[in-house]
Design an enzyme around this catalytic site. Sequence first.
Site, short mmCIF file in Angstrom:
data_model
loop_
_atom_site.label_atom_id
_atom_site.label_comp_id
_atom_site.label_asym_id
_atom_site.label_seq_id
_atom_site.Cartn_x
_atom_site.Cartn_y
_atom_site.Cartn_z
N GLU A 66 -36.58 -83.49 -96.18
CA GLU A 66 -36.22 -84.91 -96.45
C GLU A 66 -34.93 -85.29 -95.71
O GLU A 66 -34.07 -85.96 -96.28
CB GLU A 66 -36.06 -85.15 -97.95
CG GLU A 66 -37.28 -84.91 -98.78
CD GLU A 66 -38.35 -85.96 -98.59
OE1 GLU A 66 -38.02 -87.08 -98.15
OE2 GLU A 66 -39.52 -85.64 -98.85
N SER B 267 -36.74 -82.08 -86.61
CA SER B 267 -35.73 -83.14 -86.62
C SER B 267 -36.02 -84.16 -85.51
O SER B 267 -35.79 -85.35 -85.66
CB SER B 267 -34.34 -82.55 -86.37
OG SER B 267 -34.16 -81.39 -87.14
#
Length: 570
Positions: free
Chosen positions: A546, A299
């Site tokens: 995604e 992330s």
Amino acid sequence: MSEQRIQADQLMQRARQSLAATEKALDTAIKSLREHTLVDGRVSASKLDDYQLVSYDTALSAAEATGARFALDYAERVRNQEGGDADRPITLEERCALLFTAEAIESIRARLELRPQDYGLSRTELAETLDSESLQLFCAEQLAVTQMAELGKSIAGMDGNTGAYLLDDDHEMMRDTFRRFANDVVMPLAEDIHREDRIIPEEILQGLTELGCFGLSIPERFGGLQADDQEDNMGMIVVTEELSRGSLGAAGSLITRPEILTRALLKGGTEAQKQKWLPRLAEADPLCAVAVTEPNYGSDVAGMRCKATRIEGGWLIDGAKTWCTFGGKAGVLLLLARTDPDLSKGHKGLSMFLVEKPSSEGHEFKHQQESGGVITGNAISTIGYRGMHSYDVFFDNYFVPEENLLGGPDGEGRGFYFTMAGFAGGRIQTAARAVGLMQAAFERAVSYADERQVFGNSINKYQLTQVKLARLAAYLLASRQFTYSVGRLMDQGEGEMEASMVKFFTCKTAEWVTREAQQIHGGMGYAEEMPVSRYFLDARVLSIFEGVEEILALKVIARALIDRAGETEA
Ligand SMILES: Cc1cc2nc3c(=O)[nH]c(=O)nc-3n(C[C@H](O)[C@H](O)[C@H](O)COP(=O)(O)OP(=O)(O)OC[C@H]3O[C@@H](n4cnc5c(N)ncnc54)[C@H](O)[C@@H]3O)c2cc1C
């Protein structure tokens, strides 16, 4: 106007009023979040971190409300479509949209009323909005057991159909073509690919290349199928949905990688790079993969460590990447690497490369360059999403020529922006993947509920199953129309926040839909031989890649909602 039409219109109007009241409460929650997190007129990341739960729940609630609004708009369009009988009794689409709206309102209400003080909601505001008599009456009517069971009975006899898709002729033709391909080619191979953890076979790859699948996001001037002056997100959505209905891992995710590369190339590539790569990507020659995530940085893209060191004529890559899906079969990897060793530069020290390597089918690969550079890959064993293999990839002095730095010398330090541009289409595409997977699970649930006899009856004769089918249909319809509506917005250059919302919502919903479909199968739902067991495993990945759901909710959607609230205040 017929009596039946008037009744349907009144219901739809009550739904819209109830939704508007819910959105009013949500607006208060967003304004309160804005007040708490704004420092010098800008959202403070650390302040926002103090409100993570509120941000997450607000983002989810806003996504549900947006989905409900799109579902109601769609149901209205179905009634008024050309050639239809606008005076007919309430339609299946309206019933599903109404049920979804009531469910969405109730889940938003449950969240906000659990801790109203944290959302800045007073008792008076609640009384005027979420606790208003008209809103509660609307929800109670729509969620009444008999009402839901009746809808479930209609659904039970419809072969997995949840109503009109409302596509134009071109997109309907695309849907039909890729649905046939999914039925005839993908579905017969999908179970074997999953159970034996095989790589996607040539039958699928070649068939899809011939259908132009890999060129869907590539402009015509570069050999693709997309018009030069107009994005066609709807085309990509419809194709992705149908292929994912066939199999998420073995077909539905094949367009994702070329789409990411194409967007990155169109955003940052030099003319020579576009001319060289785009026509080849459209032909799947080579296939491609994306190497962004690292073992210690997923992330947190700005912290990435894999480095590129300048030498004469190019760059040497050293370091590790992980979860590089299709990295073995691919002949080119889109790699994000640190070109500026000064870590304090964060994302500004990152650049993007097109890394060429030989294609390989196995769970492991290794390639040594003449200069001595090495790239190795090892597939990670996964519970689902099989067919492409996702690899740990290691680079050791791996040489990449100068011409493969995306954007040329001007591209140095701009890799993060190109990554973001690349991933812009990934969210809506992942929503389409979720919809296709849900459709597959729903079809199996409907047919098994009809076939399976328990206590002398098909299970779809029991109220609980009927209610389940009604809810599944309503969520599936809402997810599909939410996705289509955002796709249309994106075709007009809008809908950036909505794309994150629809990804977040549909991927979460896909877990529940596939779980319920599996549950309807009882013990057989747990058998590997039943596709529905695979759907459940595949669905789990959707909220992870995604844009992992927490980051989407906290750092993208909540932030955008706060910014938007500021714009309306100004
Ligand atoms: C099957 C599969 C295929 C993939 N394919 C690719 C690919 O082809 N190419 C590629 O580059 N990557 C790929 N990925 C990687 C994927 O994009 C990452 O797994 C994802 O971005 C999450 O990163 P992470 O795994 O490092 O999780 P982390 O960043 O370690 O996050 C772990 C958990 O912490 C949460 N979290 C993180 N930050 C915060 C915060 N600030 N506040 C609160 N919670 C937080 C996350 O939401 C998550 O729940 C794939 C992953 C999978 C599983």
